[in-house]
Motif scaffolding. Structure first.
Motif, PDB file in Angstrom:
ATOM      1  N   LYS A 285      32.108 141.206  16.806  1.00 16.04           N
ATOM      2  CA  LYS A 285      32.521 142.239  15.863  1.00 16.04           C
ATOM      3  C   LYS A 285      31.478 143.360  15.830  1.00 16.04           C
ATOM      4  N   LYS A 286      31.881 144.497  15.321  1.00 15.26           N
ATOM      5  CA  LYS A 286      31.036 145.693  15.361  1.00 15.26           C
ATOM      6  C   LYS A 286      29.695 145.485  14.677  1.00 15.26           C
ATOM      7  N   ASP A 287      29.656 144.636  13.653  1.00 17.45           N
ATOM      8  CA  ASP A 287      28.411 144.394  12.928  1.00 17.45           C
ATOM      9  C   ASP A 287      27.297 143.886  13.837  1.00 17.45           C
ATOM     10  N   HIS A 288      27.681 143.249  14.955  1.00 21.00           N
ATOM     11  CA  HIS A 288      26.695 142.666  15.868  1.00 21.00           C
ATOM     12  C   HIS A 288      26.336 143.596  17.033  1.00 21.00           C
ATOM     13  N   MET A 289      26.836 144.802  17.020  1.00 21.26           N
ATOM     14  CA  MET A 289      26.702 145.683  18.176  1.00 21.26           C
ATOM     15  C   MET A 289      25.247 145.864  18.601  1.00 21.26           C
ATOM     16  N   ARG A 290      24.362 146.071  17.651  1.00 21.82           N
ATOM     17  CA  ARG A 290      22.954 146.306  17.983  1.00 21.82           C
ATOM     18  C   ARG A 290      22.179 145.020  18.237  1.00 21.82           C
ATOM     19  N   ARG A 291      22.849 143.882  18.102  1.00 22.28           N
ATOM     20  CA  ARG A 291      22.220 142.599  18.421  1.00 22.28           C
ATOM     21  C   ARG A 291      22.733 142.047  19.756  1.00 22.28           C
ATOM     22  N   MET A 292      23.651 142.748  20.365  1.00 21.28           N
ATOM     23  CA  MET A 292      24.249 142.270  21.606  1.00 21.28           C
ATOM     24  C   MET A 292      23.202 142.203  22.716  1.00 21.28           C
ATOM     25  N   PRO A 293      23.079 141.083  23.406  1.00 23.37           N
ATOM     26  CA  PRO A 293      22.087 140.974  24.485  1.00 23.37           C
ATOM     27  C   PRO A 293      22.524 141.724  25.740  1.00 23.37           C
ATOM     28  N   GLY A 294      21.540 142.087  26.561  1.00 22.80           N
ATOM     29  CA  GLY A 294      21.841 142.632  27.883  1.00 22.80           C
ATOM     30  C   GLY A 294      22.357 144.060  27.857  1.00 22.80           C
ATOM     31  N   ARG A 295      23.054 144.406  28.923  1.00 17.88           N
ATOM     32  CA  ARG A 295      23.510 145.774  29.130  1.00 17.88           C
ATOM     33  C   ARG A 295      24.844 146.046  28.449  1.00 17.88           C
ATOM     34  N   ILE A 296      24.990 147.252  27.943  1.00 16.84           N
ATOM     35  CA  ILE A 296      26.259 147.716  27.396  1.00 16.84           C
ATOM     36  C   ILE A 296      26.542 149.093  27.989  1.00 16.84           C
ATOM     37  N   VAL A 297      27.734 149.264  28.522  1.00 14.28           N
ATOM     38  CA  VAL A 297      28.138 150.554  29.082  1.00 14.28           C
ATOM     39  C   VAL A 297      29.026 151.270  28.072  1.00 14.28           C
ATOM     40  N   GLY A 298      28.718 152.533  27.828  1.00 17.33           N
ATOM     41  CA  GLY A 298      29.510 153.350  26.919  1.00 17.33           C
ATOM     42  C   GLY A 298      30.128 154.541  27.621  1.00 17.33           C
ATOM     43  N   GLU A 299      31.195 155.062  27.021  1.00 19.75           N
ATOM     44  CA  GLU A 299      31.874 156.242  27.570  1.00 19.75           C
ATOM     45  C   GLU A 299      31.498 157.454  26.718  1.00 19.75           C
ATOM     46  N   THR A 300      31.240 158.591  27.381  1.00 14.16           N
ATOM     47  CA  THR A 300      30.870 159.804  26.663  1.00 14.16           C
ATOM     48  C   THR A 300      31.373 161.018  27.431  1.00 14.16           C
ATOM     49  N   LEU A 301      30.930 162.203  27.061  1.00 15.25           N
ATOM     50  CA  LEU A 301      31.270 163.440  27.771  1.00 15.25           C
ATOM     51  C   LEU A 301      29.978 164.094  28.246  1.00 15.25           C
ATOM     52  N   ASP A 302      29.998 164.648  29.466  1.00 16.64           N
ATOM     53  CA  ASP A 302      28.817 165.352  29.958  1.00 16.64           C
ATOM     54  C   ASP A 302      28.808 166.796  29.432  1.00 16.64           C
ATOM     55  N   LEU A 303      27.860 167.605  29.890  1.00 17.40           N
ATOM     56  CA  LEU A 303      27.721 168.973  29.392  1.00 17.40           C
ATOM     57  C   LEU A 303      28.931 169.839  29.717  1.00 17.40           C
ATOM     58  N   ASP A 304      29.687 169.445  30.741  1.00 14.06           N
ATOM     59  CA  ASP A 304      30.882 170.201  31.118  1.00 14.06           C
ATOM     60  C   ASP A 304      32.140 169.655  30.450  1.00 14.06           C
ATOM     61  N   GLY A 305      31.970 168.689  29.557  1.00 13.83           N
ATOM     62  CA  GLY A 305      33.126 168.133  28.857  1.00 13.83           C
ATOM     63  C   GLY A 305      33.891 167.102  29.658  1.00 13.83           C
ATOM     64  N   LYS A 306      33.314 166.647  30.781  1.00 13.40           N
ATOM     65  CA  LYS A 306      33.974 165.645  31.615  1.00 13.40           C
ATOM     66  C   LYS A 306      33.560 164.238  31.182  1.00 13.40           C
ATOM     67  N   ARG A 307      34.488 163.303  31.370  1.00 15.04           N
ATOM     68  CA  ARG A 307      34.200 161.918  31.002  1.00 15.04           C
ATOM     69  C   ARG A 307      33.067 161.367  31.865  1.00 15.04           C
ATOM     70  N   ALA A 308      32.150 160.656  31.231  1.00 20.92           N
ATOM     71  CA  ALA A 308      31.012 160.079  31.943  1.00 20.92           C
ATOM     72  C   ALA A 308      30.657 158.742  31.308  1.00 20.92           C
ATOM     73  N   TYR A 309      29.945 157.913  32.070  1.00 24.87           N
ATOM     74  CA  TYR A 309      29.569 156.576  31.598  1.00 24.87           C
ATOM     75  C   TYR A 309      28.053 156.433  31.622  1.00 24.87           C
ATOM     76  N   VAL A 310      27.523 155.741  30.606  1.00 28.31           N
ATOM     77  CA  VAL A 310      26.071 155.579  30.486  1.00 28.31           C
ATOM     78  C   VAL A 310      25.766 154.164  29.993  1.00 28.31           C
ATOM     79  N   LEU A 311      24.554 153.718  30.289  1.00 29.30           N
ATOM     80  CA  LEU A 311      24.058 152.526  29.604  1.00 29.30           C
ATOM     81  C   LEU A 311      23.606 152.962  28.220  1.00 29.30           C
ATOM     82  N   THR A 312      24.103 152.279  27.204  1.00 29.22           N
ATOM     83  CA  THR A 312      23.875 152.740  25.836  1.00 29.22           C
ATOM     84  C   THR A 312      23.221 151.661  24.984  1.00 29.22           C
ATOM     85  N   LEU A 313      22.737 152.060  23.816  1.00 24.66           N
ATOM     86  CA  LEU A 313      22.086 151.162  22.861  1.00 24.66           C
ATOM     87  C   LEU A 313      20.915 150.415  23.497  1.00 24.66           C
ATOM     88  N   GLN A 314      20.198 151.079  24.395  1.00 27.08           N
ATOM     89  CA  GLN A 314      19.100 150.392  25.074  1.00 27.08           C
ATOM     90  C   GLN A 314      17.878 150.189  24.177  1.00 27.08           C
TER      91      GLN A 314
END
Length: 443
Positions: A285-314
């Motif tokens: 559940k969302k409450d555990h998001m910052r306790r999740m072990p290992g890598r998490i990939v998130g979706e975002t937008l780059d400077l041109d407004g295009k969809r991009a993927y990043v490792l997040t909550l590192q």
């Protein structure tokens, strides 16, 4: 000395002098003499490529493959059909690495595949967030226990004894050396004993862990466990160890109040390969998001407004938090997670339901046929998915050996007179009928 090592005698002498020892032998003096190897390693002389190929082929031919035998083995590793597209795509050069991306932004294809994997795991489990995968089912469940502990600061972990015994061993070991108290909930008639859980459940409990379906194949009552926990209000977390294939038919644990769902994902397109590499999955559940072990990939937008993927909550990880990190896991099973992603995308919702449905119906067909034999009975009269326990009048180990000679891997011996049998979509009605007939002949 080893001639293929680049260091000269002078190099070695210099290194030994730097660390304050006089010989290479001194590096091993802490190893007790009674367990030291006294003889040379039994290694043959070098071989040509053709000789090596012949040797390895002769060794592999000693294995009994699932193409040569009808496989009723289960217990955490399952023989499902793997669509040809998985190997075709997973072995492409762009993807063929089992390691995690450490320069992630240039690995958009890999990151997108992981993001899709996380999304599908969340949909199967009814959870809000998933990570990029873990090593295997046992370590995923141990990490789930730590997540609960980090959230509520409680130390008592209650684990049902109907959970896979290998998972329990891993969790107990992790708990022992991380300041947690491990305790098992007794079982009754193949299921978690709710009365025993009630007697042990108190304000010191960090998490309650059950497996659905459990090690014996029985579908545990997760709703009843959740209701019991809600009646005695604490901050304890409900952890469900799940079989992802079964989730195509069974209620998603998130829908009946699970806080964390974890388990083994090998059944999602990875072959049986001597125990690994496999795939641990974990979602919460969302409450555990910052306790999740290992890598998490998130979706975002780059400077041109295009969809991009990043490792997040590192900020959760060791390279930032050091000893305060939630977990020492920094990697993920990238290649196996990719195979699971391709499998789930290829099968789709209806395909997964078809696989799960065939497993369910075929297992119940075999259970019915076996229960009609003299000398065989079902150990538990409970709802089950694709595994079940049978009791035999003859010794289970002897029976298993005889049936193997006849071309059947007849489950896992769990006691002197009990076998844990598993049926997947790969096994046909004719194969099951032949198995029953051959078994009848030796009872």
């Amino acid at each position: 000395m080893h001639p293929f090592l680049p260091h000269t005698k002078e190099d070695i002498s210099s290194m030994l002098a730097t660390i304050g020892v006089s010989s290479l032998e001194d590096l091993f003096k802490d190893i007790p003499d009674e367990i030291r190897l006294k003889d040379e390693l039994n290694i043959t002389s070098s071989m040509s490529e053709m000789e090596i190929r012949k040797l390895l082929t002769s060794l592999s031919d000693k294995n009994l493959t699932t193409e040569q035998a009808v496989n009723f083995m289960g217990g955490g590793a399952y023989d499902h059909y793997i669509p040809a597209i998985i190997k075709h795509l997973a072995l492409r050069q762009e993807f063929f690495t089992a390691y995690t991306p450490y320069q992630p932004e240039i690995s958009q294809g890999t990151l997108q595949a992981i993001f899709e994997y996380q999304s599908m795991i969340c949909e199967l489990t009814g959870m809000d967030v998933s990570n990029a995968s873990l090593y295997d089912g046992g370590t995923a469940l141990a990490e789930a226990v730590f997540m609960a502990n980090h959230g509520n600061k409680k130390e008592l972990v209650l684990v049902s004894e109907t959970v896979n015994p290998e998972y329990r061993q891993v969790i107990e070991t992790y708990a022992k050396y991380n300041g947690l108290t491990y305790q098992e909930i007794k079982s009754i008639d193949g299921q978690t004993d709710l009365e025993d859980l009630k007697s042990k459940y108190n304000g010191d409990v960090s998490s309650v862990l059950i497996q659905v379906p459990n090690y014996f194949g029985i579908v545990e009552d997760g709703v009843a466990v959740r209701n019991l926990m809600d009646q005695i209000k604490t901050k304890a977390q409900l952890i469900i160890a799940a079989n992802p294939i079964s989730l195509a038919l069974l209620e998603a644990p998130g829908n009946y109040g699970a806080d964390i769902v974890a388990g083994e994902g090998q059944s999602l397109g990875a072959p049986l390969q001597f125990g690994g590499p496999y795939l641990g999955f974990i979602a919460a559940k969302k409450d555990h998001m910052r306790r999740m072990p290992g890598r998490i990939v998130g979706e975002t937008l780059d400077l041109d407004g295009k969809r991009a993927y990043v490792l997040t909550l590192q900020a959760r990880e060791q390279h930032i938090r050091r000893e305060k990190a939630m977990s020492n896991i920094t990697s993920n099973q990238g290649l196996i997670a990719l195979m699971a992603t391709i499998y789930m995308a290829t099968m789709g919702k209806e395909g997964l339901k078809e696989v799960a449905g065939q497993c369910l119906s075929k297992a119940h067909y075999l259970a019915k046929k076996l229960s009609e034999l003299n000398g065989v009975s079902l150990s538990y009269d409970k709802a089950f998915f694709h595994e079940f326990v049978v009791k035999t009048e003859v010794n289970a180990t002897s029976l298993h050996q005889v049936m193997e000679e006849k071309g059947f891997l007849s489950g896992i011996v769990i006691s002197d007179h009990e076998l844990l049998l598993c049926v997947t979509e790969k096994i046909s009605k004719d194969q099951m009928d032949t198995f029953v007939k051959e078994l009848e002949g030796i009872l």
